[in-house]
Design an enzyme around this catalytic site. Structure first.
Site: not given
Ligand code: AOF
Ligand code: ZN
Length: 367
Positions: A52, A164, A304
Site C-alpha cells: 500500500e 536396485a 522421510l
Molecule cells: C499489508 N501490506 O504489503 C504486507 C502486509 O513487519 P512488517 O511491518 O513488515 O509486518 C509484517 C506483517 O504485516 C505480516 O505478518 C502481515 O500480517 C502483514 N503484511 N500487510 O498491509 C503488505 N506485506
Molecule cells: Zn501493511
C-alpha cells in the site's frame, strides 16, 4: 467486473515478490481514481514498505477519493513498518477492497475495522481463492503454527526413484531440474535428511544461472535468497566438510542430541525430542513454524517421504515423472510401513499437470 480487473492486477503485482518477501506475505495494491490507475505497488522484502505504501507514494495527491485494491487486509499494527491502514486514511482514500482478511493475530480484522471507523467504504472477499493461493505458507503458519510442506518426488513412469544398486542420476530431465530450481527459490526452507546428504552430498542451493530469465527479471542477483537448508540428522552423521554446510545461506540441523564439533557461523542446531528412535517430525515442524518458516520444500529419500506422509504433515506433492520404466526391482517412491489395506492408502487429487521438457510435473493435494 471492473473491481475484478483491478484486483487481478493487484494479484499479479503481488506475485512479483514471491521469491523475496519471506517471512512476510506477498501483497499487491492498485489505487484507482476516476477509472484511472494512479498507483501500484507490491511488497518486495520484509523490513521494506508494504504494498500500500508503494502504491500511495506513486499516487500522491491523486489517492484522495480513490479506491485501493489490496490482496490482503491492510495491516493495523506497528511491525517492522508502520500500519498501512493509517497511511490509507491519511491519504484520503475513500474505498478499500481487500481480497481477504489477514489472519496474522496482530491484524485479524482490525485493519478493515479501523478503515471503516473512519468512514471508508470497506469490503473483502473479492478473488479470495486467488489471494489464498498466493500465500499458502504464510496463511497456514498464521492459522496453525505449521509451515506449508511440499514434498518433491522425482520418479520413473512406474514410480521408481533409483535402480536396485542405488543408481539414480538422472531419471528426470535437465528441464525438470531447472523447474525444481524455481520452486526451491520460492520456498522458505529446504528439508532433507542425513541419509541423503551422506549418499549424494547435495548442495541444496538455488543457482542464479539455472533460474529462467523471467524469474531473473524479478530481482537482481545480489538479492538471491538461499532457502534455509534443514537437515534431519538424529545420529549427528553429517560432518562440517559436507557440501551443503559450505554453501551461502544457513544450514539448520534437527538433532536429538547436541553436537559439539566446530561448525561455521551459518550453522544452527535445533534439538528435537525423539519419537521411536527418530527426530519427532511433528514437533520439528512446529518449531520451524515458531522460527517463522512459512514453507518447506522437501527433497529427501523414500523414508522421510513416507514418515512425513504418515505423520499427516504433507500439504502438497510435487511429482516429476520421467517417461522411463525402471522395473519392479527398482526402488519405490516412499516407504509406508504398516500400510496393508487400500482403504488406508494416502489419497490425493491432481491440481495441476504440466509438461516440463520430456517429463510431466504433477501437483497434488489431499483428496
Ligand atoms: C499489508 N501490506 O504489503 C504486507 C502486509 O513487519 P512488517 O511491518 O513488515 O509486518 C509484517 C506483517 O504485516 C505480516 O505478518 C502481515 O500480517 C502483514 N503484511 N500487510 O498491509 C503488505 N506485506
Ligand atoms: Zn501493511
Amino acid at each position: 467486473m471492473l473491481d475484478e480487473m483491478y484486483m487481478a492486477r493487484a494479484l499479479k503485482l503481488a506475485q512479483r515478490g514471491r521469491f523475496t518477501t519471506h517471512p512476510n506475505p506477498n501483497v499487491g495494491c492498485v489505487i484507482v481514481n476516476n477509472g484511472e490507475i494512479v498507483g501500484e505497488g507490491f511488497h518486495y522484502r520484509a523490513g521494506e514498505p508494504h504494498a500500500e505504501v508503494h502504491a500511495l507514494r506513486m499516487a500522491g495527491e491523486r489517492a484522495r477519493g480513490a479506491t485501493a485494491y489490496v490482496t490482503l487486509e491492510p495491516c493495523s499494527h506497528h511491525g517492522r513498518t508502520p500500519p498501512c491502514c493509517e497511511a490509507l486514511i491519511a491519504a484520503g482514500v475513500s474505498r478499500v477492497v481487500a481480497a481477504m482478511q489477514d489472519p496474522n493475530p496482530q491484524v485479524a480484522g482490525r485493519g478493515l475495522y479501523r478503515l471503516q471507523q473512519e468512514g471508508i467504504e470497506v469490503s473483502h472477499g473479492l478473488m479470495m481463492a486467488e489471494a489464498e493461493a498466493l500465500n499458502k505458507g504464510f496463511l497456514k503458519r498464521m492459522r496453525t503454527g505449521f509451515p506449508w510442506i511440499q514434498l518433491k518426488l522425482g520418479a520413473s513412469l512406474d514410480g521408481r526413484t533409483a535402480m536396485a544398486s542405488g543408481e539414480s542420476q538422472w531419471i528426470t530431465s535437465p528441464q525438470a531440474r531447472r523447474d525444481v530450481q524455481r520452486l526451491r527459490a520460492q520456498s522458505h526452507a529446504i528439508l532433507t535428511t542425513s541419509a541423503t546428504v551422506l549418499a549424494d552430498d547435495p548442495k541444496l542451493t538455488v543457482r542464479w544461472d539455472e533460474l529462467s530469465p523471467d524469474v531473473q527479471g524479478l530481482y537482481p542477483q545480489e538479492n538471491l535468497r538461499q532457502p534455509v537448508r534443514i537437515v534431519v540428522d538424529s545420529q549427528n552423521r553429517v560432518t562440517p566438510e559436507h557440501a551443503l554446510v559450505q554453501q551461502p545461506g544457513e544450514t539448520w540441523f534437527a538433532r536429538t542430541r547436541h553436537d559439539s564439533r566446530a561448525w561455521p557461523e551459518s550453522v544452527r542446531e535445533i534439538l528435537v525430542p525423539e519419537h521411536r528412535g527418530h527426530a519427532d517430525l511433528v514437533t520439528l515442524m512446529m518449531m520451524l513454524g515458531k522460527q517463522q518458516i512459512n514453507s518447506i520444500w522437501v527433497e529427501a529419500g523414500a523414508h522421510l517421504a513416507g514418515a512425513l506422509l504418515q505423520a499427516g504433515l504433507v500439504d502438497e506433492l510435487i511429482v516429476y515423472l520421467a517417461p522411463k520404466l525402471l522395473g519392479a526391482d527398482a526402488r519405490g517412491l516412499c516407504v509406508l510401513p504398516g500400510l496393508e489395506a487400500l482403504a488406508d492408502a494416502p489419497s490425493f487429487k491432481f491440481n495441476e499437470i504440466r509438461q516440463v521438457g520430456p517429463d510431466v510435473c504433477l501437483h497434488l493435494t489431499h483428496a
